[in-house]
Structure formats: structure tokens, C-alpha cells
Design a protein around this motif. Structure first.
Motif, PDB file in Angstrom:
ATOM      1  N   LYS A 252       0.862  -1.189   0.000  1.00 27.95           N
ATOM      2  CA  LYS A 252       0.000   0.000   0.000  1.00 27.95           C
ATOM      3  C   LYS A 252       0.899   1.239   0.000  1.00 27.95           C
ATOM      4  O   LYS A 252       1.875   1.309   0.765  1.00 27.95           O
ATOM      5  CB  LYS A 252      -0.912   0.011   1.223  1.00 27.95           C
ATOM      6  N   LEU A 253       0.585   2.193  -0.836  1.00 29.61           N
ATOM      7  CA  LEU A 253       1.480   3.341  -1.002  1.00 29.61           C
ATOM      8  C   LEU A 253       1.053   4.526  -0.142  1.00 29.61           C
ATOM      9  O   LEU A 253      -0.134   4.771   0.039  1.00 29.61           O
ATOM     10  CB  LEU A 253       1.499   3.771  -2.480  1.00 29.61           C
ATOM     11  N   PRO A 254       2.040   5.253   0.381  1.00 28.43           N
ATOM     12  CA  PRO A 254       1.694   6.448   1.156  1.00 28.43           C
ATOM     13  C   PRO A 254       1.227   7.558   0.222  1.00 28.43           C
ATOM     14  O   PRO A 254       1.284   7.429  -1.004  1.00 28.43           O
ATOM     15  CB  PRO A 254       3.021   6.807   1.824  1.00 28.43           C
ATOM     16  N   MET A 255       0.776   8.674   0.769  1.00 28.39           N
ATOM     17  CA  MET A 255       0.288   9.802  -0.054  1.00 28.39           C
ATOM     18  C   MET A 255       1.451  10.491  -0.773  1.00 28.39           C
ATOM     19  O   MET A 255       1.299  10.998  -1.872  1.00 28.39           O
ATOM     20  CB  MET A 255      -0.419  10.842   0.818  1.00 28.39           C
ATOM     21  N   LYS A 256       2.600  10.534  -0.081  1.00 31.56           N
ATOM     22  CA  LYS A 256       3.747  11.255  -0.664  1.00 31.56           C
ATOM     23  C   LYS A 256       4.928  10.324  -0.804  1.00 31.56           C
ATOM     24  O   LYS A 256       4.962   9.277  -0.172  1.00 31.56           O
ATOM     25  CB  LYS A 256       4.124  12.419   0.250  1.00 31.56           C
ATOM     26  N   GLN A 257       5.908  10.739  -1.616  1.00 34.28           N
ATOM     27  CA  GLN A 257       7.158   9.975  -1.757  1.00 34.28           C
ATOM     28  C   GLN A 257       6.883   8.528  -2.141  1.00 34.28           C
ATOM     29  O   GLN A 257       7.489   7.614  -1.588  1.00 34.28           O
ATOM     30  CB  GLN A 257       7.934   9.994  -0.426  1.00 34.28           C
ATOM     31  N   ARG A 258       5.941   8.355  -3.055  1.00 38.40           N
ATOM     32  CA  ARG A 258       5.521   6.977  -3.336  1.00 38.40           C
ATOM     33  C   ARG A 258       6.590   6.180  -4.076  1.00 38.40           C
ATOM     34  O   ARG A 258       6.808   5.008  -3.780  1.00 38.40           O
ATOM     35  CB  ARG A 258       4.190   6.984  -4.117  1.00 38.40           C
TER      36      ARG A 258
ATOM     37  N   GLN B 110       9.348  -9.280  -9.201  1.00 36.95           N
ATOM     38  CA  GLN B 110       8.766  -8.339 -10.164  1.00 36.95           C
ATOM     39  C   GLN B 110       7.724  -7.501  -9.439  1.00 36.95           C
ATOM     40  O   GLN B 110       7.047  -8.025  -8.554  1.00 36.95           O
ATOM     41  CB  GLN B 110       8.041  -9.076 -11.282  1.00 36.95           C
ATOM     42  N   ALA B 111       7.567  -6.259  -9.856  1.00 33.38           N
ATOM     43  CA  ALA B 111       6.535  -5.425  -9.236  1.00 33.38           C
ATOM     44  C   ALA B 111       5.825  -4.629 -10.311  1.00 33.38           C
ATOM     45  O   ALA B 111       6.446  -4.219 -11.300  1.00 33.38           O
ATOM     46  CB  ALA B 111       7.172  -4.484  -8.232  1.00 33.38           C
ATOM     47  N   LYS B 112       4.531  -4.414 -10.143  1.00 34.88           N
ATOM     48  CA  LYS B 112       3.783  -3.647 -11.147  1.00 34.88           C
ATOM     49  C   LYS B 112       2.619  -2.917 -10.512  1.00 34.88           C
ATOM     50  O   LYS B 112       1.962  -3.442  -9.605  1.00 34.88           O
ATOM     51  CB  LYS B 112       3.230  -4.620 -12.216  1.00 34.88           C
ATOM     52  N   HIS B 113       2.369  -1.732 -11.003  1.00 41.43           N
ATOM     53  CA  HIS B 113       1.134  -1.033 -10.654  1.00 41.43           C
ATOM     54  C   HIS B 113       0.096  -1.511 -11.666  1.00 41.43           C
ATOM     55  O   HIS B 113       0.050  -1.024 -12.788  1.00 41.43           O
ATOM     56  CB  HIS B 113       1.362   0.479 -10.759  1.00 41.43           C
ATOM     57  N   LEU B 114      -0.681  -2.496 -11.264  1.00 37.65           N
ATOM     58  CA  LEU B 114      -1.628  -3.134 -12.194  1.00 37.65           C
ATOM     59  C   LEU B 114      -2.866  -2.261 -12.391  1.00 37.65           C
ATOM     60  O   LEU B 114      -3.157  -1.378 -11.575  1.00 37.65           O
ATOM     61  CB  LEU B 114      -2.039  -4.510 -11.660  1.00 37.65           C
ATOM     62  N   TYR B 115      -3.605  -2.555 -13.437  1.00 37.79           N
ATOM     63  CA  TYR B 115      -4.800  -1.756 -13.735  1.00 37.79           C
ATOM     64  C   TYR B 115      -5.791  -1.771 -12.573  1.00 37.79           C
ATOM     65  O   TYR B 115      -6.378  -0.747 -12.236  1.00 37.79           O
ATOM     66  CB  TYR B 115      -5.478  -2.281 -15.013  1.00 37.79           C
ATOM     67  N   HIS B 116      -5.970  -2.937 -11.913  1.00 39.75           N
ATOM     68  CA  HIS B 116      -6.951  -3.019 -10.830  1.00 39.75           C
ATOM     69  C   HIS B 116      -6.406  -2.550  -9.483  1.00 39.75           C
ATOM     70  O   HIS B 116      -7.145  -2.506  -8.503  1.00 39.75           O
ATOM     71  CB  HIS B 116      -7.532  -4.445 -10.728  1.00 39.75           C
ATOM     72  N   ASP B 117      -5.116  -2.199  -9.428  1.00 43.03           N
ATOM     73  CA  ASP B 117      -4.561  -1.605  -8.213  1.00 43.03           C
ATOM     74  C   ASP B 117      -4.980  -0.146  -8.141  1.00 43.03           C
ATOM     75  O   ASP B 117      -5.155   0.512  -9.174  1.00 43.03           O
ATOM     76  CB  ASP B 117      -3.022  -1.640  -8.251  1.00 43.03           C
ATOM     77  N   ARG B 118      -5.095   0.342  -6.921  1.00 43.53           N
ATOM     78  CA  ARG B 118      -5.343   1.777  -6.743  1.00 43.53           C
ATOM     79  C   ARG B 118      -4.117   2.394  -6.081  1.00 43.53           C
ATOM     80  O   ARG B 118      -3.108   2.583  -6.732  1.00 43.53           O
ATOM     81  CB  ARG B 118      -6.619   1.989  -5.931  1.00 43.53           C
ATOM     82  N   GLU B 119      -4.206   2.657  -4.753  1.00 43.32           N
ATOM     83  CA  GLU B 119      -3.063   3.258  -4.059  1.00 43.32           C
ATOM     84  C   GLU B 119      -2.127   2.154  -3.581  1.00 43.32           C
ATOM     85  O   GLU B 119      -1.833   2.058  -2.389  1.00 43.32           O
ATOM     86  CB  GLU B 119      -3.556   4.078  -2.858  1.00 43.32           C
ATOM     87  N   GLU B 120      -1.715   1.281  -4.460  1.00 46.27           N
ATOM     88  CA  GLU B 120      -0.880   0.138  -4.066  1.00 46.27           C
ATOM     89  C   GLU B 120      -0.215  -0.412  -5.316  1.00 46.27           C
ATOM     90  O   GLU B 120      -0.678  -0.147  -6.424  1.00 46.27           O
ATOM     91  CB  GLU B 120      -1.768  -0.952  -3.450  1.00 46.27           C
ATOM     92  N   ILE B 121       0.848  -1.163  -5.114  1.00 42.57           N
ATOM     93  CA  ILE B 121       1.425  -1.908  -6.218  1.00 42.57           C
ATOM     94  C   ILE B 121       1.382  -3.389  -5.868  1.00 42.57           C
ATOM     95  O   ILE B 121       1.221  -3.746  -4.700  1.00 42.57           O
ATOM     96  CB  ILE B 121       2.877  -1.476  -6.547  1.00 42.57           C
TER      97      ILE B 121
END
Ligand SMILES: C[S@@+](CC[C@H](N)C(=O)[O-])C[C@H]1O[C@@H](n2cnc3c(N)ncnc32)[C@H](O)[C@@H]1O
Length: 352
Positions: free
Chosen positions: A302-308, A333-344
């Protein structure tokens, strides 16, 4: 180059391409519009964009879902004959097997995307007549991209089929299964399809295998594992969907995912969608692999609001350090997938 990302993540996509391009001695600067879902990366040297597309695997980028090399800017196209405006640049294009007319993401681009769909038909026909596009669509040839920023302006270019997304604008559209208890189910479904080929999925997600789902409730991710015949230990203090419990493939543990220890250490898959600080999750995943408790994992950070972007790099570095320090061979491997929101989404696999 033009890169597609999730709307709102342009800064992360820009920072990543600039850093990764520099590793290949391709220097340039990004241009972006907030919440547009795309980034332009202007390379200083001619041909550098094409070299980057040859040398830098799109799969190694986290925030870019799709990309293409821009060959021409289209400015103030005549609304009466946009096809002619595109054809003026036809000699720049490689022979291609597919045409995508695309645009940005989000509310500002919705009606433009409808226009893109309609415009694809006459443009495809014209490009076929010109001999630029094959008569029938071909998957293993370059794709032509026309990216419109409004109905008179845009960018024309191409991507390689061996280093590009196989989906329009990098979006894998999935049908929500009616029996799944939450929409989150699509995140794991997309992750499995993205990180594993069909053959790998058949070999590595076999009926009878054991899995642990940390932060499982109400069971969208568990559903994807159950559907594939796996037995799942679902760890969460919340309730699991009845229909999943009735399959007899799920055991529910009302425990803290950070303290849970599987009784038998024959777990193949660990999945984790706990809403928690990303560094804690990365460390937890590392410790499971270091202790030899599982051999494959898919998890969200889950990604923070800043410094993502920096946070993602730090978490993946911490995880790498834990694994290296424990002598675990791995693929990450890591990806910001289409169905992800504030997360990778991250895929981790034990090697050797
Ligand atoms: C986004 S939801 C998971 C949704 C689930 N993957 C699905 O597809 O239905 C996050 C879950 O993590 C759980 N959670 C958060 N912290 C946890 C912890 N320390 N241990 C176990 N579960 C935790 C929450 O109770 C919540 O149910």
C-alpha cells in the motif's frame, strides 16, 4: 516516448523512467499533466527512444503499464480530414500488425476515448490501403499507436510486440465473477495473469497445493485460489464469505497476520493484501522466504500519499537485502496493475 500509467501516478512514472533510462545512458526530461494517465519522456538524442524500447524491458518498470516511441507530433489536424493528417507521416511508421487509437485516463478523457474508438475504423482502413498495416491483425508485429490529447492534437508512433503491453492502453479487462465476495478478487486475478504465463500458471498453481492468505476477509483473493483448486489458510480477524467456507478448501484463522505461523511448512503460495505500512509487509514477506515457509508469493504494498516512488524502491531494496542476507535465490517483479489503486503488486518466487 509516451508512457501510460494510472491517473494520479504521473510523477512516479516520470521519476522511474528518467532514472531507469539514465542506467542505459539515455538522458531526457519528462513532461506530464496531473491526473492525465500519461507521461511524455523527451529524449535528448535522436533514436534514443527506440534504443530504450529495445533495451529496457517494460516489465521492469513498475508504474508504466504501456508505452510507445513517438515518431511524429500531430498538431491542429483538420477536423474534416484527420486521416489525411495521420497519413502524411505514414512513411515514418514500421509495417505493423495492429493499430491502437488511444488517449489519457479519467473523466477528462472519457468522451475523447469514445471518439478514439470510432476513429480507429477509418484510420485502420486507410493504413491498410497504404500497406502500413497488415490486412489481418497480427500479434507478433509492431503496433501503431495514435495517442490523442484532444480531437485535433496527438502523437503518432509504434511499440514493439516483444517489449510492449499486449493490451490496449495496458489495460487488462476482467469480468467480475458473481460468486466472488469482493471486487479485490480482480487484483489477484490480474496479478496471476500478468506475472505468470498460462503454462506457468498451470504448473505453479495446481489443485491440491497449499496457500496462505494474510488479510483474507471477506475472501476475494482466497476465491481465486479456491477456484484453482488450492487449499487456503485464510488469516484475518474479520469474517470470511460463507460460500468459500462451504467449499471445504478454506480454514479460517482469526489471528494477526504478522504473528501467524503455518503449522505445516509445506505452503507453496503466500498471498497478502493486508492494509499495513509497506515496509512492514515487505519485511514480513522476506521473513517467510528466509525461513523457507513458502516458495511463491503475490502481495500488495500500500502506497503512502507522498514519496511513493521512493517508498517503493526502499521497500523492494529492504526485501532484496533480507533475501540476499539469507542466501535465498529469488525472482522479483513489481507492477502497478490496472486493478490496483493506491498500491502496487509484487511477485516473489524462490529460485534454485
Ligand atoms: C483490503 S482487505 C483484504 C481484502 C481481501 N484480499 C479480499 O479480496 O477480499 C484488508 C484486510 O486486511 C486485514 N488486516 C489488516 N491488518 C491485519 C493483520 N495484522 N492481520 C490480519 N489481517 C489484517 C483487514 O482485517 C482486512 O480484512
Amino acid at each position: 516516448m509516451l508512457l501510460h500509467c494510472r491517473a494520479g501516478f504521473e510523477k512516479e512514472c516520470a521519476a522511474e523512467i528518467q532514472e531507469r533510462a539514465a542506467e542505459h545512458e539515455v538522458f531526457g526530461y519528462p513532461r506530464l499533466i496531473k491526473n492525465s494517465g500519461f507521461v511524455l519522456f523527451e529524449c535528448y538524442q535522436p533514436d534514443d527512444a527506440e534504443r530504450l524500447m529495445r533495451e529496457l524491458p517494460l516489465r521492469s518498470l513498475i508504474f508504466a503499464r504501456a508505452w510507445f516511441v513517438v515518431l511524429a507530433d500531430l498538431n491542429e489536424m483538420d477536423p474534416a480530414d484527420r486521416v489525411a493528417a495521420v497519413l502524411e507521416h505514414a512513411e515514418l511508421l514500421p509495417k505493423a500488425g495492429k493499430l491502437w487509437v488511444e488517449s489519457g485516463e479519467g473523466d477528462d478523457y472519457r468522451s475523447l476515448l469514445t471518439f478514439c474508438r470510432k476513429f480507429t475504423v477509418p484510420l485502420r482502413q486507410a493504413l491498410r490501403q497504404r500497406g502500413v498495416l497488415t490486412k489481418a491483425e497480427k500479434e507478433n508485429m509492431p503496433r501503431i499507436h495514435l495517442f490523442l490529447t484532444d480531437n485535433q492534437n496527438g502523437y503518432l508512433g509504434y511499440s514493439r510486440s516483444d517489449n510492449g503491453s499486449p493490451h490496449f492502453m495496458g489495460i487488462e479487462r476482467l469480468k467480475f465473477p458473481a460468486e466472488a465476495p469482493s471486487r479485490s478478487t480482480l487484483k489477484l486475478d490480474e496479478a496471476i495473469r500478468y506475472f505468470l504465463t498460462e503454462e506457468q500458471e498451470a504448473a505453479r498453481l495446481q489443485p491440491g497445493m497449499r496457500a496462505v492468505d494474510l488479510g483474507a476477509c471477506p475472501g476475494g483473493w482466497t476465491y481465486q485460489l479456491v477456484r484453482r483448486g488450492l487449499f487456503v489458510q485464510a488469516v484475518d480477524n474479520g469474517p470470511m464469505a460463507e460460500n468459500l467456507m462451504e467449499t471445504g478448501q478454506v480454514t479460517h484463522h482469526m489471528e494477526d497476520g504478522f504473528k501467524y505461523e503455518p503449522q505445516r511448512k509445506n505452503v507453496t503460495w503466500l498471498v497478502c493484501d493486508m492494509i499495513e505500512k509497506p515496509d512492514r509487509v515487505a519485511q514480513l514477506m522476506g521473513s517467510w522466504f528466509a525461513r523457507g515457509w513458502c516458495s511463491e508469493a503475490i502481495f500488495n504494498l500500500k502506497l503512502p500519499m507522498k514519496q511513493r516512488y521512493t517508498t517503493v524502491c526502499d521497500c523492494l531494496n529492504q526485501l532484496t537485502e533480507i533475501l540476499d542476507g539469507s542466501g535465498v535465490g529469488f525472482e522479483l517483479q513489481a507492477k502497478h496493475l490496472y486493478h490496483d489503486r493506491e498500491e502496487i503488486t509484487v511477485y516473489l518466487r524462490r529460485r534454485g
